[in-house]
Scaffold this motif. Sequence first.
Motif, PDB file in Angstrom:
ATOM      1  N   VAL A  19      41.047  68.761  91.031  1.00  0.00           N
ATOM      2  CA  VAL A  19      40.119  69.841  91.387  1.00  0.00           C
ATOM      3  C   VAL A  19      38.983  69.911  90.369  1.00  0.00           C
ATOM      4  CG1 VAL A  19      39.890  72.350  91.614  1.00  0.00           C
ATOM      5  CG2 VAL A  19      41.802  71.185  92.675  1.00  0.00           C
ATOM      6  N   PHE A  20      39.314  69.781  89.086  1.00  0.00           N
ATOM      7  CA  PHE A  20      38.264  69.806  88.065  1.00  0.00           C
ATOM      8  C   PHE A  20      37.424  68.527  88.101  1.00  0.00           C
ATOM      9  CE2 PHE A  20      40.703  73.345  86.547  1.00  0.00           C
ATOM     10  CZ  PHE A  20      39.742  74.191  86.018  1.00  0.00           C
ATOM     11  N   LEU A  21      38.044  67.414  88.479  1.00  0.00           N
ATOM     12  CA  LEU A  21      37.288  66.181  88.667  1.00  0.00           C
ATOM     13  C   LEU A  21      36.280  66.343  89.799  1.00  0.00           C
ATOM     14  CD1 LEU A  21      36.837  63.154  88.062  1.00  0.00           C
ATOM     15  CD2 LEU A  21      38.672  62.688  89.695  1.00  0.00           C
ATOM     16  N   LEU A  22      36.701  66.984  90.877  1.00  0.00           N
ATOM     17  CA  LEU A  22      35.776  67.256  91.978  1.00  0.00           C
ATOM     18  C   LEU A  22      34.630  68.152  91.519  1.00  0.00           C
ATOM     19  CD1 LEU A  22      38.188  67.728  94.992  1.00  0.00           C
ATOM     20  CD2 LEU A  22      36.333  66.066  94.824  1.00  0.00           C
ATOM     21  N   ARG A  23      34.926  69.101  90.648  1.00  0.00           N
ATOM     22  CA  ARG A  23      33.879  69.991  90.127  1.00  0.00           C
ATOM     23  C   ARG A  23      32.809  69.182  89.397  1.00  0.00           C
ATOM     24  NH1 ARG A  23      33.005  75.755  89.410  1.00  0.00           N
ATOM     25  NH2 ARG A  23      31.054  75.831  88.302  1.00  0.00           N
ATOM     26  N   VAL A  24      33.214  68.106  88.733  1.00  0.00           N
ATOM     27  CA  VAL A  24      32.260  67.252  88.040  1.00  0.00           C
ATOM     28  C   VAL A  24      31.538  66.328  89.021  1.00  0.00           C
ATOM     29  CG1 VAL A  24      32.060  65.361  86.362  1.00  0.00           C
ATOM     30  CG2 VAL A  24      33.527  67.318  85.855  1.00  0.00           C
ATOM     31  N   ASN A  35      29.470  73.545 101.754  1.00  0.00           N
ATOM     32  CA  ASN A  35      30.681  73.051 102.411  1.00  0.00           C
ATOM     33  C   ASN A  35      31.861  73.921 101.964  1.00  0.00           C
ATOM     34  OD1 ASN A  35      33.165  71.476 102.734  1.00  0.00           O
ATOM     35  ND2 ASN A  35      31.817  69.780 103.275  1.00  0.00           N
ATOM     36  N   GLN A  36      32.747  74.242 102.896  1.00  0.00           N
ATOM     37  CA  GLN A  36      33.879  75.119 102.593  1.00  0.00           C
ATOM     38  C   GLN A  36      34.760  74.541 101.487  1.00  0.00           C
ATOM     39  OE1 GLN A  36      32.953  74.118 105.668  1.00  0.00           O
ATOM     40  NE2 GLN A  36      33.377  75.658 107.194  1.00  0.00           N
ATOM     41  N   LEU A  37      34.958  73.231 101.499  1.00  0.00           N
ATOM     42  CA  LEU A  37      35.798  72.613 100.464  1.00  0.00           C
ATOM     43  C   LEU A  37      35.099  72.629  99.107  1.00  0.00           C
ATOM     44  CD1 LEU A  37      37.240  69.659 102.547  1.00  0.00           C
ATOM     45  CD2 LEU A  37      38.358  71.796 101.935  1.00  0.00           C
ATOM     46  N   SER A  38      33.799  72.440  99.106  1.00  0.00           N
ATOM     47  CA  SER A  38      33.039  72.549  97.852  1.00  0.00           C
ATOM     48  C   SER A  38      33.127  73.966  97.299  1.00  0.00           C
ATOM     49  CB  SER A  38      31.572  72.185  98.071  1.00  0.00           C
ATOM     50  OG  SER A  38      31.426  70.861  98.452  1.00  0.00           O
ATOM     51  N   GLN A  39      33.018  74.936  98.181  1.00  0.00           N
ATOM     52  CA  GLN A  39      33.137  76.332  97.753  1.00  0.00           C
ATOM     53  C   GLN A  39      34.523  76.620  97.179  1.00  0.00           C
ATOM     54  OE1 GLN A  39      30.876  78.961  97.686  1.00  0.00           O
ATOM     55  NE2 GLN A  39      29.441  77.280  97.962  1.00  0.00           N
ATOM     56  N   ALA A  40      35.554  76.042  97.779  1.00  0.00           N
ATOM     57  CA  ALA A  40      36.922  76.239  97.272  1.00  0.00           C
ATOM     58  C   ALA A  40      37.062  75.642  95.881  1.00  0.00           C
ATOM     59  CB  ALA A  40      37.934  75.614  98.229  1.00  0.00           C
ATOM     60  N   VAL A  41      36.510  74.467  95.664  1.00  0.00           N
ATOM     61  CA  VAL A  41      36.568  73.835  94.348  1.00  0.00           C
ATOM     62  C   VAL A  41      35.844  74.700  93.324  1.00  0.00           C
ATOM     63  CG1 VAL A  41      35.713  71.861  93.019  1.00  0.00           C
ATOM     64  CG2 VAL A  41      36.871  71.484  95.196  1.00  0.00           C
ATOM     65  N   ILE A  42      34.691  75.206  93.687  1.00  0.00           N
ATOM     66  CA  ILE A  42      33.918  76.052  92.772  1.00  0.00           C
ATOM     67  C   ILE A  42      34.691  77.319  92.426  1.00  0.00           C
ATOM     68  CG2 ILE A  42      31.833  77.480  92.598  1.00  0.00           C
ATOM     69  CD1 ILE A  42      30.418  75.208  94.202  1.00  0.00           C
ATOM     70  N   ARG A  43      35.268  77.960  93.426  1.00  0.00           N
ATOM     71  CA  ARG A  43      36.017  79.202  93.177  1.00  0.00           C
ATOM     72  C   ARG A  43      37.249  78.958  92.316  1.00  0.00           C
ATOM     73  NH1 ARG A  43      35.214  80.470  98.982  1.00  0.00           N
ATOM     74  NH2 ARG A  43      33.301  81.677  99.037  1.00  0.00           N
ATOM     75  N   LEU A  44      37.939  77.834  92.551  1.00  0.00           N
ATOM     76  CA  LEU A  44      39.150  77.536  91.776  1.00  0.00           C
ATOM     77  C   LEU A  44      38.840  77.200  90.324  1.00  0.00           C
ATOM     78  CD1 LEU A  44      41.166  75.390  94.346  1.00  0.00           C
ATOM     79  CD2 LEU A  44      41.811  77.630  93.443  1.00  0.00           C
ATOM     80  N   ALA A 135      32.624  65.258 105.775  1.00  0.00           N
ATOM     81  CA  ALA A 135      31.314  65.323 105.127  1.00  0.00           C
ATOM     82  C   ALA A 135      31.451  65.194 103.609  1.00  0.00           C
ATOM     83  CB  ALA A 135      30.629  66.644 105.488  1.00  0.00           C
ATOM     84  N   LEU A 136      32.443  65.853 103.052  1.00  0.00           N
ATOM     85  CA  LEU A 136      32.668  65.778 101.616  1.00  0.00           C
ATOM     86  C   LEU A 136      33.103  64.370 101.205  1.00  0.00           C
ATOM     87  CD1 LEU A 136      32.521  67.786  99.287  1.00  0.00           C
ATOM     88  CD2 LEU A 136      34.972  68.085  99.495  1.00  0.00           C
ATOM     89  N   LEU A 137      34.011  63.775 101.969  1.00  0.00           N
ATOM     90  CA  LEU A 137      34.448  62.410 101.673  1.00  0.00           C
ATOM     91  C   LEU A 137      33.286  61.430 101.770  1.00  0.00           C
ATOM     92  CD1 LEU A 137      37.925  62.193 103.401  1.00  0.00           C
ATOM     93  CD2 LEU A 137      37.443  61.934 100.977  1.00  0.00           C
TER      94      LEU A 137
END
Length: 177
Positions: A19-24, A35-44, A135-137
């Motif tokens: 999750v933190f890797l995705l944040r980077v 994107n909903q998944l991007s928002q989830a990563v940001i919130r987490l 889309a994220l992938l």
Amino acid sequence: MEAIIFIVRTLLQVLLVTVFLLRVLLPLVRADARNQLSQAVIRLTNPLVLPLRRLLPPIGKIDTASILALIIVQVAATAILWLLGAYPWIRASSQFVYVVALSLITTVLQFYTFALLLHVLLSWVAPSTYSPAAALLSSLCEPLLRPVRRVLPPLGGIDLSALFVIIGLQALNIALT
């Protein structure tokens, strides 16, 4: 005890560090922040990244606070696994730093291997449909696939670029470990 180490390693490395890797990675590949998944990563990740951002401002497109948060999470995960006995051979701080760095590199390589496999599967199953995950992938995988596609164009309508990138990632993983 090995089962407990496996469970803890999976939860820490695969879920938390990823999750933190995705944040980077998401800002670096210019993924859609709405994107909903991007928002989830940001919130987490915000509880750790936002306080660090007050101390470390971004340098250009590189979010230094997110990188430091990723390193902190990786150090904590490695320390927990070491305390559980997953790394009994660690005796010096230099060995600990080596394991942290190697674990982080391995996580990045495994993440991209898994992301590429999912990207390929989604392109076969639902090639023209939209989903937030697809889309994220696509945002994450295209920077790796684009240079290979320039060298090796699709053969008879079959794109083998992901196969060659996965082989390269696995070879790099084997060489490092």
